[in-house]
Design a protein around this motif. Structure first.
Motif, PDB file in Angstrom:
ATOM      1  N   ASP A 629       0.828  -1.210   0.000  1.00  0.00           N
ATOM      2  CA  ASP A 629       0.000   0.000   0.000  1.00  0.00           C
ATOM      3  C   ASP A 629       0.860   1.257   0.000  1.00  0.00           C
ATOM      4  OD1 ASP A 629      -2.254  -1.561   0.029  1.00  0.00           O
ATOM      5  OD2 ASP A 629      -2.555  -1.437   2.194  1.00  0.00           O
ATOM      6  N   ASP A 630       1.894   1.279   0.834  1.00  0.00           N
ATOM      7  CA  ASP A 630       2.757   2.464   0.889  1.00  0.00           C
ATOM      8  C   ASP A 630       3.523   2.660  -0.416  1.00  0.00           C
ATOM      9  OD1 ASP A 630       1.886   2.866   3.451  1.00  0.00           O
ATOM     10  OD2 ASP A 630       3.633   1.961   4.415  1.00  0.00           O
ATOM     11  N   ALA A 631       3.996   1.552  -0.996  1.00  0.00           N
ATOM     12  CA  ALA A 631       4.728   1.665  -2.259  1.00  0.00           C
ATOM     13  C   ALA A 631       3.809   2.154  -3.379  1.00  0.00           C
ATOM     14  CB  ALA A 631       5.345   0.319  -2.625  1.00  0.00           C
ATOM     15  N   ALA A 632       2.574   1.639  -3.415  1.00  0.00           N
ATOM     16  CA  ALA A 632       1.630   2.100  -4.436  1.00  0.00           C
ATOM     17  C   ALA A 632       1.310   3.579  -4.268  1.00  0.00           C
ATOM     18  CB  ALA A 632       0.350   1.266  -4.373  1.00  0.00           C
ATOM     19  N   HIS A 633       1.189   4.017  -3.028  1.00  0.00           N
ATOM     20  CA  HIS A 633       0.922   5.443  -2.782  1.00  0.00           C
ATOM     21  C   HIS A 633       2.094   6.305  -3.278  1.00  0.00           C
ATOM     22  CE1 HIS A 633      -0.823   8.943  -0.811  1.00  0.00           C
ATOM     23  NE2 HIS A 633       0.356   9.201  -0.285  1.00  0.00           N
ATOM     24  N   ALA A 634       3.324   5.844  -3.050  1.00  0.00           N
ATOM     25  CA  ALA A 634       4.491   6.594  -3.519  1.00  0.00           C
ATOM     26  C   ALA A 634       4.527   6.663  -5.046  1.00  0.00           C
ATOM     27  CB  ALA A 634       5.766   5.953  -2.977  1.00  0.00           C
ATOM     28  N   LEU A 635       4.208   5.562  -5.712  1.00  0.00           N
ATOM     29  CA  LEU A 635       4.220   5.577  -7.173  1.00  0.00           C
ATOM     30  C   LEU A 635       3.062   6.398  -7.732  1.00  0.00           C
ATOM     31  CD1 LEU A 635       5.354   1.972  -8.154  1.00  0.00           C
ATOM     32  CD2 LEU A 635       6.670   4.079  -8.011  1.00  0.00           C
ATOM     33  N   HIS A 636       1.923   6.389  -7.036  1.00  0.00           N
ATOM     34  CA  HIS A 636       0.842   7.300  -7.431  1.00  0.00           C
ATOM     35  C   HIS A 636       1.343   8.743  -7.414  1.00  0.00           C
ATOM     36  CE1 HIS A 636      -2.834   5.061  -8.086  1.00  0.00           C
ATOM     37  NE2 HIS A 636      -2.599   4.303  -7.031  1.00  0.00           N
ATOM     38  N   HIS A 637       2.076   9.084  -6.362  1.00  0.00           N
ATOM     39  CA  HIS A 637       2.594  10.440  -6.236  1.00  0.00           C
ATOM     40  C   HIS A 637       3.612  10.731  -7.345  1.00  0.00           C
ATOM     41  CE1 HIS A 637       3.692  14.198  -4.476  1.00  0.00           C
ATOM     42  NE2 HIS A 637       4.903  13.813  -4.098  1.00  0.00           N
ATOM     43  N   LEU A 638       4.452   9.759  -7.671  1.00  0.00           N
ATOM     44  CA  LEU A 638       5.424   9.938  -8.752  1.00  0.00           C
ATOM     45  C   LEU A 638       4.716  10.209 -10.078  1.00  0.00           C
ATOM     46  CD1 LEU A 638       8.391   9.766  -9.752  1.00  0.00           C
ATOM     47  CD2 LEU A 638       8.012   7.309 -10.083  1.00  0.00           C
ATOM     48  N   GLY A 639       3.692   9.431 -10.381  1.00  0.00           N
ATOM     49  CA  GLY A 639       2.954   9.648 -11.620  1.00  0.00           C
ATOM     50  C   GLY A 639       2.216  10.975 -11.640  1.00  0.00           C
ATOM     51  N   ARG A 640       1.683  11.398 -10.487  1.00  0.00           N
ATOM     52  CA  ARG A 640       0.967  12.668 -10.432  1.00  0.00           C
ATOM     53  C   ARG A 640       1.913  13.839 -10.671  1.00  0.00           C
ATOM     54  NH1 ARG A 640      -0.187  16.619  -6.893  1.00  0.00           N
ATOM     55  NH2 ARG A 640       1.206  15.679  -5.357  1.00  0.00           N
ATOM     56  N   VAL A 641       3.114  13.767 -10.105  1.00  0.00           N
ATOM     57  CA  VAL A 641       4.079  14.846 -10.307  1.00  0.00           C
ATOM     58  C   VAL A 641       4.487  14.925 -11.779  1.00  0.00           C
ATOM     59  CG1 VAL A 641       6.376  15.682  -9.723  1.00  0.00           C
ATOM     60  CG2 VAL A 641       4.905  14.723  -7.930  1.00  0.00           C
ATOM     61  N   ALA A 642       4.743  13.773 -12.385  1.00  0.00           N
ATOM     62  CA  ALA A 642       5.095  13.775 -13.812  1.00  0.00           C
ATOM     63  C   ALA A 642       3.955  14.351 -14.648  1.00  0.00           C
ATOM     64  CB  ALA A 642       5.438  12.361 -14.259  1.00  0.00           C
ATOM     65  N   MET A 643       2.711  14.046 -14.257  1.00  0.00           N
ATOM     66  CA  MET A 643       1.559  14.590 -14.979  1.00  0.00           C
ATOM     67  C   MET A 643       1.478  16.109 -14.823  1.00  0.00           C
ATOM     68  SD  MET A 643      -2.458  13.852 -14.280  1.00  0.00           S
ATOM     69  CE  MET A 643      -2.261  14.621 -12.658  1.00  0.00           C
ATOM     70  N   LEU A 644       1.748  16.612 -13.614  1.00  0.00           N
ATOM     71  CA  LEU A 644       1.749  18.060 -13.410  1.00  0.00           C
ATOM     72  C   LEU A 644       2.795  18.738 -14.280  1.00  0.00           C
ATOM     73  CD1 LEU A 644       1.373  18.279  -9.516  1.00  0.00           C
ATOM     74  CD2 LEU A 644      -0.364  18.750 -11.233  1.00  0.00           C
TER      75      LEU A 644
END
Length: 745
Positions: A629-644
């Motif tokens: 769960d924590d790793a998925a949350h971190a990768l969600h954040h990585l993808g969101r930053v790249a999208m921004l």
């Protein structure tokens, strides 16, 4: 999860009757087709041929219910033709056990491998093998077997003809997929009002993209409402996120945040209205307050910098969505700025009206800031889906990719082959007769993953008990003849078509009653079919569940590989985006889009793997639930930053940022090494990325968006390492790389 809990959960899911939207008109159409096939074959050839041909019409109608974007007539034709061929070949070898068993093993093995080409093909192939085991017992000569096969093909032709003559929501599935994507973005906009860093599930957008792939015939008849809207929806999501994010958008509190919340709420209302219009094929009706929220003076006096740029882009994008969903522009839109009007006339092709003539709402406020936004161009060519004949080489390529050691699809094919052959031998050895019930039941319930196989086995046996009990009671009370048995079989099939989306228990009960009445029409009494059907159905279900326990394809041990695939795809996406700041190429870079799609595919594969692993009775191997769960949350954040960062990509004439090139190379190298470390159960480290950022700071950063985004990328990567920083020892042997799950080509 323990075996006891896993079996309890799968049993509960198999016996659950879900509340789903029924489709009575489609069910009535399939029932009418089956009735036509039975009536014609019964009047021309007799009960035996009618019973065999009924299976062709029955299976062809089921094929049209499958979740597929392919034209429904093609599915019906393919199902009827393949069942006819299977039946004829099965009859030719059915009287010789040493010939039939290899054919049965080969047929079931290929049916198991066909899941690599997509679930629709896998379901049709598995059902054909199961029904072949019944239909080969009906004819007595080769000529009769050919006649039975021809009538099965005729059943597919009848169902295909009815789909063409009486279309019911012909584009309904495509409309629903696109509407679901817009509704998901509307919900995302509303959630961003309260949680500026809310996560977004890309599954609806990926489903809409899959639905947008059309055959050449579909592309010629596609409704106007399905032109171009998905492309605009793809561009709206990063704009919404960049408007709400406190790092590159508006501050956490204050007038700018209030203005952003107002715009997000209005965007949600407009997207919901467009989703409703597309789903039902009606004109768009937008609340007046949602349009009024996009007045330019408010944007210019309250917002500034990246937030103002995002707001200026959001209005024209929403206008494009409304136009494609509701028709042409209204006369009241004369307030459109002349420059923007000229640009639209030059770049936008004319579209036909969709639905009844109606005046859309005044959309001028949405485009008052249009000169700041890049024009949207309606794609001239939709994504291409192979035709029915082109599907064969595509399916062969998909099967070849899965024909490798360790593949879940190959394991499924091996299991179902062994179970079918063993079930046929066991059923023939038992003194019950109709020994084909055991392998037929096993083939019908077996799926590539654990939870579906076990839940379907429970549902099939429970539904068989209910259906056989009800059918037996009717037979005992009414003593139906041939015509009445045929009518009761058609009625049961119609109920199955109507209830098949509500769960396996209800549909299997209808199927059990259908088979009892159908075989009764052919001259077999209930006492000849009921006892062995119950016993052999239970035996087939036990064989299916036992085979998975002895030769499983667990998803839990592969979670680290799925996570590594997602990390690698996201790293490449982020690197491509960052590199565009060093080499400005505008916002329409195809390499950015390609990298984003690969990242989304990896994300969906991870989510599917997590869902399957959550039902498996095995312990984790190096990746606990909390760490996942924590790793998925971190990768969600990585993808969101790249999208921004993608939302603020520089134009072609922008000043390059040379340091971004070094950061892009560092991201590629570090994420590839990190993915390798994940597969080997090591904690990834991000030294190259940190070093590139330190070197960048020494050169100076002209744009706060790109530098802040680069720092957030490193923060996300370090959060991933923190989530995986456990005491699990590293592997001594690198595991084989796992590819994404099977998808329809």
């Amino acid at each position: 999860m323990s075996w006891f809990r896993a079996l309890k959960d799968t049993t509960r899911s198999g016996l659950t009757v879900e509340r789903k939207r029924l489709e009575p008109l489609i069910a009535l159409r399939g029932t009418a087709g089956l009735a036509v096939v039975i009536a014609i074959s019964l009047s021309l050839f007799g009960p035996a041929v009618a019973a065999g041909s009924a299976f062709g019409g029955f299976q062809a109608a089921i094929a049209t219910f499958q979740r597929s974007w392919r034209p429904r007539p093609e599915l019906a034709l393919a199902s009827g033709a393949s069942l006819g061929v299977s039946t004829f070949l099965g009859y030719l070898t059915g009287s010789h056990l040493f010939l039939f068993l290899p054919l049965l093993g080969l047929w079931t093995f290929l049916a198991g491998l066909s899941w690599a080409a997509g679930p629709t093909i896998g379901i049709i192939a598995s059902s054909n093998v199961a029904m072949m085991l019944v239909t080969i017992t009906l004819p007595t000569t080769v000529a009769e077997a050919a006649g039975h096969a021809a009538m099965m093909v005729f059943g597919g032709l009848v169902q295909a003809a009815l789909v063409i003559l009486f279309p019911v929501r012909r584009w309904g599935a495509h409309r629903d997929a696109l509407a679901d994507a817009l509704a998901a973005e509307a919900d995302y906009a509303r959630r961003l009002r309260h949680d500026p860093v809310a996560e977004f599930d890309p599954a609806p957008l990926m489903l809409a993209r899959s639905a947008a792939a059309l055959t050449p015939r579909q592309a010629r008849t596609r409704p106007a409402q399905l032109h171009g809207t998905r492309g605009v929806a793809e561009r709206i999501r990063p704009v919404l996120a960049s408007l709400a994010d406190p790092a590159v958008g508006v501050p956490a509190e204050g007038p700018e945040r209030d203005r952003a919340r107002e715009l997000l709420a209005a965007a949600g209302s407009i997207l919901d209205a467009a989703a409703r219009a597309i789903r039902h094929g009606t004109p768009v009706t937008i609340p007046p307050g949602a349009i009024a929220a996009f007045r330019t003076p408010d944007n210019g006096t309250i917002l500034s910098g990246p937030a103002q740029r995002a707001a200026d882009r959001l209005g024209p994008l929403l206008r494009d969505v409304v136009e494609t969903a509701g028709g042409t522009l209204p006369e009241e839109a004369a307030a459109l700025p002349p420059a923007a009007a000229l640009r639209r006339r030059l770049t936008r092709p004319r579209r036909p009206r969709a639905g009844p003539a109606a005046r859309p709402p005044d959309l001028a406020p949405l485009t008052a800031a249009a000169p700041a936004a890049p024009p949207y161009r309606d794609p001239g060519r939709p994504l291409r889906r192979p035709t029915l004949f082109e599907l064969v080489p595509a399916a062969v390529r998909a099967i070849r990719r899965e024909a490798r050691p360790g593949s879940p699809v190959l394991r499924h094919a091996t299991r179902v082959c062994a179970v079918a052959v063993a079930g046929y031998l066991i059923g023939g050895a038992l003194p019950l007769g109709h020994g084909y019930w055991a392998p037929m039941s096993a083939v019908m319930v077996m799926r590539p993953d654990f939870s579906q196989t076990y839940s379907r086995a429970v549902a099939r046996f429970g539904g068989t008990l209910v259906g056989v009990a009800l059918a037996t009671g009717v037979v005992q009370l009414a003593h139906p003849g041939t015509e009445l048995s045929a009518a009761l079989a058609v009625l049961c099939a119609g109920l199955m078509y109507l209830l098949m989306r509500t769960g396996q228990l209800a549909s299997q009960a209808c199927v059990a009653a259908y088979v009892v009445f159908l075989l009764g029409m052919g001259g077999e009494t209930w006492s000849q079919t009921v006892p062995e059907r119950l016993v052999l159905t239970l035996a087939g279900g036990l064989l299916a569940t036992l085979s998975y326990a002895l030769y499983p394809a667990w998803e839990t041990p592969r979670l680290r590989t799925r996570l590594a695939d997602w990390l690698g795809a996201l790293g490449e996406y982020a690197a491509v985006v960052v590199d565009h700041y060093a080499h400005p190429a505008g916002k329409a870079g195809p390499e950015v889009r390609a990298a984003l799609l690969k990242a989304r595919d990896a994300h969906i594969a991870w989510q599917d793997a997590i869902d399957r692993a959550g039902t498996e009775p095995v312990r984790h191997r190096g990746l606990s639930n909390a760490a996942a769960d924590d790793a998925a949350h971190a990768l969600h954040h990585l993808g969101r930053v790249a999208m921004l960062m993608e939302a603020h990509l520089p134009e072609r004439d922008a000043t390059p940022v040379p340091a971004a090139a070094a950061l892009a190379d560092a991201l590629r190298t570090a994420t590839r090494d990190g993915a390798r470390a994940l597969r080997e159960r090591r904690v990834p480290r991000w030294g190259p990325v940190r070093a590139a950022l330190e070197a960048w700071d020494g050169e100076g950063v002209p744009d706060r968006v790109v530098r802040r985004g680069a720092g957030m990328l490193l923060e996300a990567l370090e959060a991933l390492s923190d989530a995986l920083d456990t005491d699990v020892p590293p592997m001594t042997v690198k595991p084989a790389h796992e590819t994404d799950g099977p998808r329809e080509p």
